[in-house]
Design a protein around this motif. Sequence first.
Motif, PDB file in Angstrom:
ATOM      1  N   PRO A 190      34.486 -82.609  95.256  1.00  0.00           N
ATOM      2  CA  PRO A 190      35.241 -81.681  94.390  1.00  0.00           C
ATOM      3  C   PRO A 190      34.351 -80.796  93.536  1.00  0.00           C
ATOM      4  O   PRO A 190      34.720 -79.663  93.215  1.00  0.00           O
ATOM      5  CB  PRO A 190      36.086 -82.634  93.518  1.00  0.00           C
ATOM      6  N   ILE A 191      33.151 -81.288  93.169  1.00  0.00           N
ATOM      7  CA  ILE A 191      32.230 -80.457  92.398  1.00  0.00           C
ATOM      8  C   ILE A 191      31.785 -79.267  93.231  1.00  0.00           C
ATOM      9  O   ILE A 191      31.734 -78.125  92.766  1.00  0.00           O
ATOM     10  CB  ILE A 191      31.024 -81.287  91.941  1.00  0.00           C
ATOM     11  N   SER A 192      31.417 -79.541  94.505  1.00  0.00           N
ATOM     12  CA  SER A 192      31.000 -78.454  95.395  1.00  0.00           C
ATOM     13  C   SER A 192      32.132 -77.453  95.591  1.00  0.00           C
ATOM     14  O   SER A 192      31.914 -76.231  95.598  1.00  0.00           O
ATOM     15  CB  SER A 192      30.556 -79.029  96.746  1.00  0.00           C
ATOM     16  N   HIS A 193      33.364 -77.986  95.749  1.00  0.00           N
ATOM     17  CA  HIS A 193      34.512 -77.088  95.896  1.00  0.00           C
ATOM     18  C   HIS A 193      34.714 -76.256  94.641  1.00  0.00           C
ATOM     19  O   HIS A 193      34.984 -75.040  94.722  1.00  0.00           O
ATOM     20  CB  HIS A 193      35.760 -77.914  96.194  1.00  0.00           C
ATOM     21  N   ALA A 194      34.551 -76.903  93.479  1.00  0.00           N
ATOM     22  CA  ALA A 194      34.722 -76.181  92.226  1.00  0.00           C
ATOM     23  C   ALA A 194      33.649 -75.100  92.068  1.00  0.00           C
ATOM     24  O   ALA A 194      33.927 -74.008  91.560  1.00  0.00           O
ATOM     25  CB  ALA A 194      34.666 -77.153  91.044  1.00  0.00           C
ATOM     26  N   GLU A 195      32.423 -75.412  92.496  1.00  0.00           N
ATOM     27  CA  GLU A 195      31.361 -74.408  92.427  1.00  0.00           C
ATOM     28  C   GLU A 195      31.699 -73.198  93.293  1.00  0.00           C
ATOM     29  O   GLU A 195      31.492 -72.039  92.886  1.00  0.00           O
ATOM     30  CB  GLU A 195      30.036 -75.022  92.891  1.00  0.00           C
ATOM     31  N   GLU A 196      32.218 -73.454  94.485  1.00  0.00           N
ATOM     32  CA  GLU A 196      32.569 -72.348  95.367  1.00  0.00           C
ATOM     33  C   GLU A 196      33.718 -71.529  94.781  1.00  0.00           C
ATOM     34  O   GLU A 196      33.696 -70.289  94.814  1.00  0.00           O
ATOM     35  CB  GLU A 196      32.956 -72.896  96.750  1.00  0.00           C
ATOM     36  N   VAL A 197      34.721 -72.247  94.223  1.00  0.00           N
ATOM     37  CA  VAL A 197      35.845 -71.539  93.600  1.00  0.00           C
ATOM     38  C   VAL A 197      35.356 -70.706  92.423  1.00  0.00           C
ATOM     39  O   VAL A 197      35.755 -69.548  92.241  1.00  0.00           O
ATOM     40  CB  VAL A 197      36.924 -72.553  93.151  1.00  0.00           C
ATOM     41  N   LEU A 198      34.474 -71.299  91.610  1.00  0.00           N
ATOM     42  CA  LEU A 198      33.929 -70.576  90.458  1.00  0.00           C
ATOM     43  C   LEU A 198      33.143 -69.346  90.910  1.00  0.00           C
ATOM     44  O   LEU A 198      33.246 -68.268  90.300  1.00  0.00           O
ATOM     45  CB  LEU A 198      33.024 -71.505  89.648  1.00  0.00           C
ATOM     46  N   ARG A 199      32.375 -69.505  91.991  1.00  0.00           N
ATOM     47  CA  ARG A 199      31.591 -68.378  92.502  1.00  0.00           C
ATOM     48  C   ARG A 199      32.521 -67.245  92.958  1.00  0.00           C
ATOM     49  O   ARG A 199      32.310 -66.067  92.640  1.00  0.00           O
ATOM     50  CB  ARG A 199      30.707 -68.861  93.651  1.00  0.00           C
ATOM     51  N   VAL A 200      33.577 -67.613  93.692  1.00  0.00           N
ATOM     52  CA  VAL A 200      34.518 -66.603  94.195  1.00  0.00           C
ATOM     53  C   VAL A 200      35.275 -65.953  93.034  1.00  0.00           C
ATOM     54  O   VAL A 200      35.414 -64.725  92.973  1.00  0.00           O
ATOM     55  CB  VAL A 200      35.495 -67.238  95.203  1.00  0.00           C
TER      56      VAL A 200
END
Length: 514
Positions: A292-302
């Motif tokens: 979920p951290i990696s997913h959150a990082e990607e969401v934050l980046r987008v």
Amino acid sequence: MPETIADKTIFSLAEVSRSIQKTIADRYQSLYWIKAEMNKLNHYAHSGHCYPELLEKKSGRVIAEIRATLWKKDYERINQRFLAITKEPLKNGINILLQASISYDPVHGLSLHIVDIDASFSLGELEREKQASIALLKDQGIFDANKQLPFPLLPKRIAIISVETSKGLADFLKIIDNNPYGYRFEYSLFPALLQGEKSVSSIMDQLARIRLQLSQFDVVALIRGGGGEVGLSSYNHVLLATAIATFPIPVITGIGHATNETVSEMVAYKNAITPSVLADYLLQHFHDYARPISHAEEVLRVKTRQLFDQQQQLLANTIRYFRMASLNKLRDNRHQLADLRSRTLQQSKHRLIQEKTTFQQLKKLLFIRTERALLKEKQLIAFLGQRLKRENLHVNKRSHQLLVQLKDQLIRQSQQLTSNEQRDLERLQHHLATVIKRSLLESAKALENQERHLSVLDPQHVLKRGYSITLLNGKAVSNAHVIETDHQIKTILAFGEIESQVTFVKTNDETNNG
């Protein structure tokens, strides 16, 4: 023969001892099955013989005690059968059913000569002790105490109880240190004996040491591995199981066996069948957190990119709006100014025409007036001209002031909006730079850790520990069957090389199969 002294029949000690010896020999001529507790085995390695101390207790008090003998050949036979049936060797403190003869020696006294021990009986006793430990822990309400503790979100700091040379420990560390995800663990080894009579106290002592520095660890890992099924009865001991069940942080075990669970494993927070499986269990916790951290990082980046694009578009629209609004306002002001100038000129012309007409009329009407009256009319005309001039100047001045105020207001609003947008962009750029820098630092640390572990696997380090590499025709040799006598071989050491001629080759079944 007894002596008679002063009407007293007196026997020597040897006579009494021989009488006892004869009586016992006549009375106990068979072999007998006897149930007892082996308090001490007393095995002497130099001779191979054992001299067990046998007890019987009642309510915790010794009510019978006798010594015994167990000769080397009988001991080896009985011990092998014990290992095969109970998965435990003969040892101190177990209840046994033994077959023995009864004898008395004038010098060494009464003893039992053991010829056989029923391993099945001891197996049942071990199981009975295991069930008794389980029942006691449940009666005390602590059987599930450790399982009910909250497990840390990231079990990063591990207190390991094991033996330094344990293969299971090596497997465990290899998996967590070289995991493909780059997760980093911190661990401290607390060396302990993991089987044998002293293993219970050894493990409990290390648990006590860990308890004194509890804030430094997230979990305790009890790792055995590689020991087969021998020595597992220690983990059914009620004191060890109690210490694990009541420990204030989760205890996880990887004892490494395929039989029924021991009591210590039952009360632990997590029991893995091998140390390798236990390592995978810890990695899975990290993985469950990282996804979920990696997913959150990607969401934050987008989302950051989208927000940046939106703010850029908003800024561009705002600038375009204010430019158009400013131009429209200036155009409107120009139109108003031109209209005001046009109306002023028209009014002035109309007024002049009216004054001129009046003057002509007065001139015709008052032509006959005196020179004084003519002067007064001229003064009146001059006064009216000055008034008209003042009115024209006043109108032009008010229009100019209004235009200047509108222009200043538009400039101030544009500058303030541009400044606010610039500050937001600078804050966003600073945040992105911080996140990227932290990510690069973490990647660099993971790479350094990988390089350090790879350097440990350098063949030169292996050679320095006393190992060597044998080459035949330039190729490394791992099986002896490929070498024949008179072959020339080269041996590579940590410091230097040796060339030699083979004079003898010995192979075995494993080598041939290899």
